[in-house]
Motif scaffolding. Structure first.
Motif, mmCIF file in Angstrom:
data_model
loop_
_atom_site.group_PDB
_atom_site.id
_atom_site.type_symbol
_atom_site.label_atom_id
_atom_site.label_comp_id
_atom_site.label_asym_id
_atom_site.label_seq_id
_atom_site.Cartn_x
_atom_site.Cartn_y
_atom_site.Cartn_z
ATOM 1 N N GLY A 36 10.071 10.696 7.699
ATOM 2 C CA GLY A 36 11.242 10.737 8.562
ATOM 3 C C GLY A 36 11.453 9.486 9.391
ATOM 4 N N VAL A 37 10.384 8.732 9.657
ATOM 5 C CA VAL A 37 10.485 7.575 10.557
ATOM 6 C C VAL A 37 9.871 6.370 9.854
ATOM 7 C CG1 VAL A 37 9.978 6.695 12.851
ATOM 8 C CG2 VAL A 37 10.286 9.150 12.511
ATOM 9 N N SER A 38 10.478 5.201 10.076
ATOM 10 C CA SER A 38 9.994 3.983 9.420
ATOM 11 C C SER A 38 8.745 3.423 10.088
ATOM 12 C CB SER A 38 11.099 2.920 9.413
ATOM 13 O OG SER A 38 11.448 2.580 10.755
ATOM 14 N N ASP A 39 8.399 3.892 11.309
ATOM 15 C CA ASP A 39 7.249 3.328 12.014
ATOM 16 C C ASP A 39 5.963 3.527 11.228
ATOM 17 O OD1 ASP A 39 9.067 2.710 13.916
ATOM 18 O OD2 ASP A 39 8.423 4.218 15.376
ATOM 19 N N ALA A 40 5.832 4.699 10.555
ATOM 20 C CA ALA A 40 4.601 4.961 9.805
ATOM 21 C C ALA A 40 4.448 3.969 8.659
ATOM 22 C CB ALA A 40 4.612 6.398 9.281
ATOM 23 N N SER A 41 5.544 3.644 7.983
ATOM 24 C CA SER A 41 5.479 2.673 6.887
ATOM 25 C C SER A 41 5.090 1.300 7.405
ATOM 26 C CB SER A 41 6.835 2.614 6.167
ATOM 27 O OG SER A 41 7.185 3.876 5.647
ATOM 28 N N VAL A 42 5.620 0.937 8.582
ATOM 29 C CA VAL A 42 5.271 -0.361 9.172
ATOM 30 C C VAL A 42 3.786 -0.420 9.486
ATOM 31 C CG1 VAL A 42 5.657 -1.863 11.149
ATOM 32 C CG2 VAL A 42 7.597 -0.713 10.059
ATOM 33 N N LEU A 43 3.265 0.629 10.123
ATOM 34 C CA LEU A 43 1.839 0.652 10.455
ATOM 35 C C LEU A 43 0.981 0.597 9.201
ATOM 36 C CD1 LEU A 43 1.791 3.319 13.306
ATOM 37 C CD2 LEU A 43 1.298 0.881 13.529
ATOM 38 N N ALA A 44 1.376 1.359 8.155
ATOM 39 C CA ALA A 44 0.597 1.367 6.919
ATOM 40 C C ALA A 44 0.545 -0.010 6.284
ATOM 41 C CB ALA A 44 1.185 2.384 5.940
ATOM 42 N N SER A 45 1.601 -0.791 6.462
ATOM 43 C CA SER A 45 1.617 -2.128 5.864
ATOM 44 C C SER A 45 0.842 -3.146 6.696
ATOM 45 C CB SER A 45 3.072 -2.585 5.686
ATOM 46 O OG SER A 45 3.704 -2.716 6.953
ATOM 47 N N ASP A 64 -5.468 -2.279 8.035
ATOM 48 C CA ASP A 64 -6.316 -2.490 6.859
ATOM 49 C C ASP A 64 -6.382 -1.253 5.974
ATOM 50 O OD1 ASP A 64 -6.884 -5.040 7.792
ATOM 51 O OD2 ASP A 64 -8.559 -4.295 9.009
ATOM 52 N N MET A 65 -6.470 -0.100 6.602
ATOM 53 C CA MET A 65 -6.692 1.124 5.837
ATOM 54 C C MET A 65 -5.748 2.227 6.322
ATOM 55 S SD MET A 65 -10.874 1.172 5.761
ATOM 56 C CE MET A 65 -10.993 0.883 7.519
ATOM 57 N N ALA A 66 -5.414 3.119 5.380
ATOM 58 C CA ALA A 66 -4.552 4.255 5.708
ATOM 59 C C ALA A 66 -5.154 5.522 5.116
ATOM 60 C CB ALA A 66 -3.139 4.043 5.175
ATOM 61 N N ALA A 72 4.985 10.784 0.013
ATOM 62 C CA ALA A 72 4.311 10.091 1.113
ATOM 63 C C ALA A 72 3.352 9.036 0.582
ATOM 64 C CB ALA A 72 3.574 11.108 1.978
ATOM 65 N N LYS A 73 2.599 9.374 -0.438
ATOM 66 C CA LYS A 73 1.675 8.396 -1.011
ATOM 67 C C LYS A 73 2.439 7.204 -1.593
ATOM 68 C CE LYS A 73 -1.418 7.544 -4.812
ATOM 69 N NZ LYS A 73 -1.784 7.916 -6.174
ATOM 70 N N GLN A 74 3.539 7.494 -2.293
ATOM 71 C CA GLN A 74 4.325 6.415 -2.887
ATOM 72 C C GLN A 74 4.887 5.470 -1.827
ATOM 73 O OE1 GLN A 74 7.233 8.548 -5.169
ATOM 74 N NE2 GLN A 74 5.860 8.902 -6.910
ATOM 75 N N MET A 75 5.276 6.032 -0.678
ATOM 76 C CA MET A 75 5.815 5.180 0.385
ATOM 77 C C MET A 75 4.729 4.283 0.967
ATOM 78 S SD MET A 75 8.432 7.769 2.343
ATOM 79 C CE MET A 75 9.062 6.440 3.366
ATOM 80 N N VAL A 76 3.500 4.799 1.078
ATOM 81 C CA VAL A 76 2.398 3.949 1.562
ATOM 82 C C VAL A 76 2.143 2.810 0.587
ATOM 83 C CG1 VAL A 76 -0.054 3.900 2.117
ATOM 84 C CG2 VAL A 76 1.367 5.806 2.896
ATOM 85 N N GLU A 77 2.079 3.141 -0.692
ATOM 86 C CA GLU A 77 1.796 2.114 -1.687
ATOM 87 C C GLU A 77 2.963 1.144 -1.826
ATOM 88 O OE1 GLU A 77 0.999 4.460 -5.095
ATOM 89 O OE2 GLU A 77 -1.095 4.849 -4.579
ATOM 90 N N VAL A 107 4.909 -0.068 0.509
ATOM 91 C CA VAL A 107 4.903 -1.093 1.560
ATOM 92 C C VAL A 107 3.634 -1.930 1.527
ATOM 93 C CG1 VAL A 107 6.405 0.271 3.040
ATOM 94 C CG2 VAL A 107 3.924 0.517 3.251
ATOM 95 N N GLY A 108 2.777 -1.686 0.545
ATOM 96 C CA GLY A 108 1.572 -2.498 0.408
ATOM 97 C C GLY A 108 0.391 -1.992 1.198
ATOM 98 N N GLY A 109 0.411 -0.745 1.660
ATOM 99 C CA GLY A 109 -0.711 -0.202 2.405
ATOM 100 C C GLY A 109 -1.879 0.145 1.504
ATOM 101 N N ASN A 110 -3.073 0.110 2.086
ATOM 102 C CA ASN A 110 -4.294 0.456 1.360
ATOM 103 C C ASN A 110 -4.649 1.916 1.647
ATOM 104 O OD1 ASN A 110 -4.663 -2.214 0.350
ATOM 105 N ND2 ASN A 110 -5.515 -2.829 2.331
ATOM 106 N N LEU A 111 -4.212 2.805 0.774
ATOM 107 C CA LEU A 111 -4.509 4.226 0.952
ATOM 108 C C LEU A 111 -5.931 4.490 0.481
ATOM 109 C CD1 LEU A 111 -3.413 6.996 1.790
ATOM 110 C CD2 LEU A 111 -2.684 7.343 -0.577
ATOM 111 N N MET A 112 -6.808 4.781 1.430
ATOM 112 C CA MET A 112 -8.219 4.970 1.094
ATOM 113 C C MET A 112 -8.486 6.352 0.489
ATOM 114 S SD MET A 112 -8.962 2.040 1.984
ATOM 115 C CE MET A 112 -10.681 2.155 1.522
ATOM 116 N N GLY A 113 -7.709 7.338 0.890
ATOM 117 C CA GLY A 113 -7.930 8.680 0.377
ATOM 118 C C GLY A 113 -7.144 9.694 1.171
ATOM 119 N N VAL A 114 -7.510 10.956 0.959
ATOM 120 C CA VAL A 114 -6.778 12.078 1.517
ATOM 121 C C VAL A 114 -7.712 12.915 2.373
ATOM 122 C CG1 VAL A 114 -5.467 14.172 0.949
ATOM 123 C CG2 VAL A 114 -5.189 12.112 -0.452
ATOM 124 N N VAL A 115 -7.135 13.463 3.457
ATOM 125 C CA VAL A 115 -7.866 14.396 4.318
ATOM 126 C C VAL A 115 -7.151 15.743 4.233
ATOM 127 C CG1 VAL A 115 -8.642 14.940 6.642
ATOM 128 C CG2 VAL A 115 -8.577 12.547 5.868
#
Length: 731
Positions: A626-635, A638-640, A657-662, A664-672
């Motif tokens: 819903g908000v672009s701030d999360a994508s900015v932080l993920a980019s 170092d890790m998301a 959600a995973k696709q949006m992290v990837e 913007v170039g974020g490093n998705l380490m895994g899922v909780v």
């Protein structure tokens, strides 16, 4: 090697089957509320309806149904065995339930009036309405592989049930007998009409025959099909004489020709046998005796003796007589052959003339014989009709009570058959269970949210780094020895082992939707890192809906936004917590003119300074959908980590959600996986339940120690008196 592979394959198969069964058990445990609710609803409804329904009684009568046959064999007929015919019995089922039978029952028992009073209708029921009611209250069944039929009647009145069953059987029996009599009467009347018509035809045919016989002057012998006349009889007799004469001629002529072909010596030997003659036989006998005497005398007296000479002369005389007799016999045979030939020729000519005359007379008599044949045909038809009339008349008078026999009459029942309380409740229990389980599995099928670790790894292709139990609060309130803390320690360990670069120390937590537990996860994870001896900075970067300051019970008047807007320095906005090594940076107030402040150079500079001053920096973020701030932080960090709440949002949202992290170039380490009810879902017991049970038992064992109890009480009192966590400025 092959045996080892086979054992591994068998182990995998058993594990897969066991996991499959556990999946079903997991669904049952999770949806047990739905199952129980549906089960109770069905059982209670079934029980209530069972006790509300009025009592219904059933009375049954058994009848034996056979085809329409007389009690004895009909005239000119052999008794026939009536075999089992399922089509006949099924046809009788429909006849029993027909309007012809049931309407008569309704009329005889007065069911129109009785049922109108029972059901409270205005006026008397109509017959077709009562018929529909009666048809629903009867049941016709067949005893297996027999001609026995059970007629069952159901009614709220036990006497009425017995009366209906008995009356249906009686009316059906009477209907069968009446129908048979009616068919018989109708058939006899039709046969009598046809007999009269046929008699007229016979009379007309007889008059025609008499007329032709008189006109043609015919004296016939035999019936019309042989067409025998005097001429034809004459032809047959003459032909018989001709055949006999021909046989005699051929026999005599053959004998004569064979005798003529013989030489005199052979003829003398053959003719006594072929054509016996007494005189010839006597001469041959005398010749043989004389020849014998001549031989004896010749041997005794010699050739010149007078007796020998006399006997020799006698032999010559007898031989002459034999020759003459043979010649006469042959001439006589020749004369007989000639006579026989003449007789044969005469008979042959007579037969030919008779045949010609017979052919002419046959053509002349043909109309007569045709008329006579037609007369005999009509007479036979009339006789057959007359015989059938006699047979049907006698058969009509023979009783036919065996067609329908009431074997067991209906009696008043002693107890009701409906409602069957035991069976209804049992069926209610079974149907309730089936519907409950069916609805539970159907809801589970429609539920596309994340349920298991396998769902996450199969759908997202990302590892699950941590499994967080349900109802986890702040670890500051629960303490470092809380059973929930171990789940975050596991998450910390997996996160550190998953990072590709040891210099990576900035972490953010994102989620697809709101309320999935990002703030609690990031707060407790930062607490665990700090308890492990690292210097940690916890940043509340959810500028629109900050919540970390509420967990710590501090003010949010200044914070990250003040630093990014250069209103305060970093030392002024960062605060310290009671946990050693843990610092906190609130979000601060967000002016409406600075909504995109996280996507600025000041934010990048802040992240760089934080990386240098702290071992680990944790950033809370708003929902990434819903908000672009999360994508900015993920980019920028170092890790998301992607937080997914158990059974809340569809998998499609999580994938997005995973696709949006990837993207913007974020490093998705895994899922909780968050908010898992381990007590209900045994699937996750092996991830967190063992530690939880271990610490629970450990706390129970130590609960008897006065010192520890006192310490626990002091801790609780201190926490209560504190009423929250008071943070101070770090700088």
């Amino acid at each position: 090697m092959e045996a080892s592979k086979l054992n591994q394959l068998n182990g995998q198969t058993e594990s897969s089957s066991k996991l499959h069964f556990l999946d079903y058990w997991r669904i049952i445990r999770i949806r047990k509320t739905v199952i129980l609710a549906v089960f109770l609803l069905v059982v209670i409804t079934t029980t209530a309806v069972t006790f509300i329904l009025p009592e219904t009684y059933m009375s049954s009568t058994r009848i034996q149904v056979e085809k329409d046959t007389s009690n004895i064999a009909t005239l000119l007929q052999m008794p026939q065995a009536s075999g089992y015919d399922p089509y006949f019995v099924n046809t009788e089922f429909e006849k029993i339930k027909s309007t012809k039978v049931l309407n008569k029952v309704i009329e005889d028992l007065g069911l129109n009036e009785v049922w109108s009073k029972r059901y409270g209708t205005e006026g008397k029921l109509k017959t077709h309405e009562s018929y529909q009611l009666l048809k629903k209250q009867i049941d016709v069944q067949q005893a297996r592989n027999t001609s026995l039929i059970d007629i069952r009647a159901y009614s709220e009145d036990k006497k009425e049930a017995a009366a209906i069953a008995n009356r249906i059987a009686q009316v059906y029996r009477e209907t069968r007998m009446e129908k048979q009599l009616e068919f018989s009467r109708t058939g006899i009347e039709a046969l009598k009409k046809e007999f009269d018509t046929q008699s007229e035809k016979v009379k007309s045919a007889q008059e025609e025959v008499d007329k032709l016989r008189k006109e043609l002057k015919i004296s016939d012998v035999g019936d019309a099909y042989l067409q025998t006349t005097v001429e034809s009889e004459t032809v047959r007799n003459m032909e018989r004489d001709r055949i006999r004469a021909h046989q005699d001629f051929v026999t005599l002529n053959t004998l004569y020709e064979q005798l003529v072909a013989l030489n005199p010596a052979t003829l003398r030997q053959a003719i006594p046998t072929a054509y016996p003659d007494p005189a010839l036989d006597r001469l041959l006998t005398d010749y043989a005796k004389t020849e014998q005497q001549y031989t004896i005398a010749k041997n005794d007296y010699g050739q010149e003796h007078p007796e020998v000479i006399r006997l020799l002369s006698l032999l010559s005389n007898i031989n002459s007589q034999i020759e003459g007799r043979l010649d006469g016999i042959m001439k006589g045979l020749s004369a007989q052959v000639t006579a026989r030939k003449a007789t044969l020729d005469m008979l042959t000519e007579s037969v030919e003339n008779a045949k010609k005359e017979d052919t002419e007379m046959t053509a002349k008599y043909r109309p007569y014989f045709i008329a006579k044949r037609d007369l005999e045909t009509q007479q036979r038809i009339r006789e057959s009709i007359h015989l059938r009339i006699l047979q049907e008349t006698v058969d009509q008078k023979i009783p036919k009570s065996g067609a329908v026999e009431i074997v067991i009459p209906a009696e008043e029942p002693t107890k009701p058959v409906r409602p069957n309380i035991g069976m209804n409740i049992t069926l209610g229990v079974l149907v309730g269970l089936i519907m409950g389980f069916g609805l539970a599995f159907f809801i589970e099928y429609l539920d596309t949210s994340v349920k298991t670790i396998d769902d996450v790894e199969r759908t997202l292709g990302s590892p699950v780094l941590g499994v967080i139990p349900q109802n986890v609060g702040s670890l500051i309130d629960e303490g470092p020895d809380s059973p929930h803390a171990e789940a975050y320690r596991v998450l910390r360990t997996n996160l550190l082992f998953s990072r590709k670069d040891s210099t990576w120390n900035t972490i953010t937590v994102v989620s697809g939707g709101a309320g999935e537990g990002k703030s609690t996860t990031i707060f407790n994870l930062a607490t665990i890192f700090a308890q492990n001896g690292a210097t940690v900075l916890l940043v509340d970067s959810d500028l629109r809906r900050p919540s970390l300051h509420k967990i710590l019970n501090v003010t949010n008047s200044i914070g990250l936004t003040n630093f990014l807007l250069k209103q305060n320095t970093l030392e002024e906005v960062v605060q310290v917590s009671p946990i050693p090594g843990l610092s906190f940076l609130p979000s601060g107030k967000l002016p409406s003119s600075s909504l995109g402040i996280l996507n600025s150079n000041q934010m990048k500079e802040f992240i760089r300074q934080a990386k240098e001053r702290f071992d680990f920096v944790f950033f809370d973020s708003p929902p990434i959908m819903g908000v672009s701030d999360a994508s900015v932080l993920a980019s920028e960090v170092d890790m998301a980590l992607l937080v997914i709440q158990y059974r809340k949002y569809p998998q499609v949202m999580t994938i997005r959600a995973k696709q949006m992290v990837e993207k913007v170039g974020g490093n998705l380490m895994g899922v909780v996986l968050n908010n898992i009810n381990i007590s209900q879902d045994s699937y996750y017991y092996y991830y967190s339940g063992y530690y939880y049970d271990y610490y629970s038992k450990h706390d129970d064992d130590e609960s008897g120690s006065p010192a520890k109890n006192g310490k626990s009480k002091e801790t609780k009192v201190a926490s209560a008196e504190r009423g929250g966590v008071d943070l101070k400025q770090k700088y």
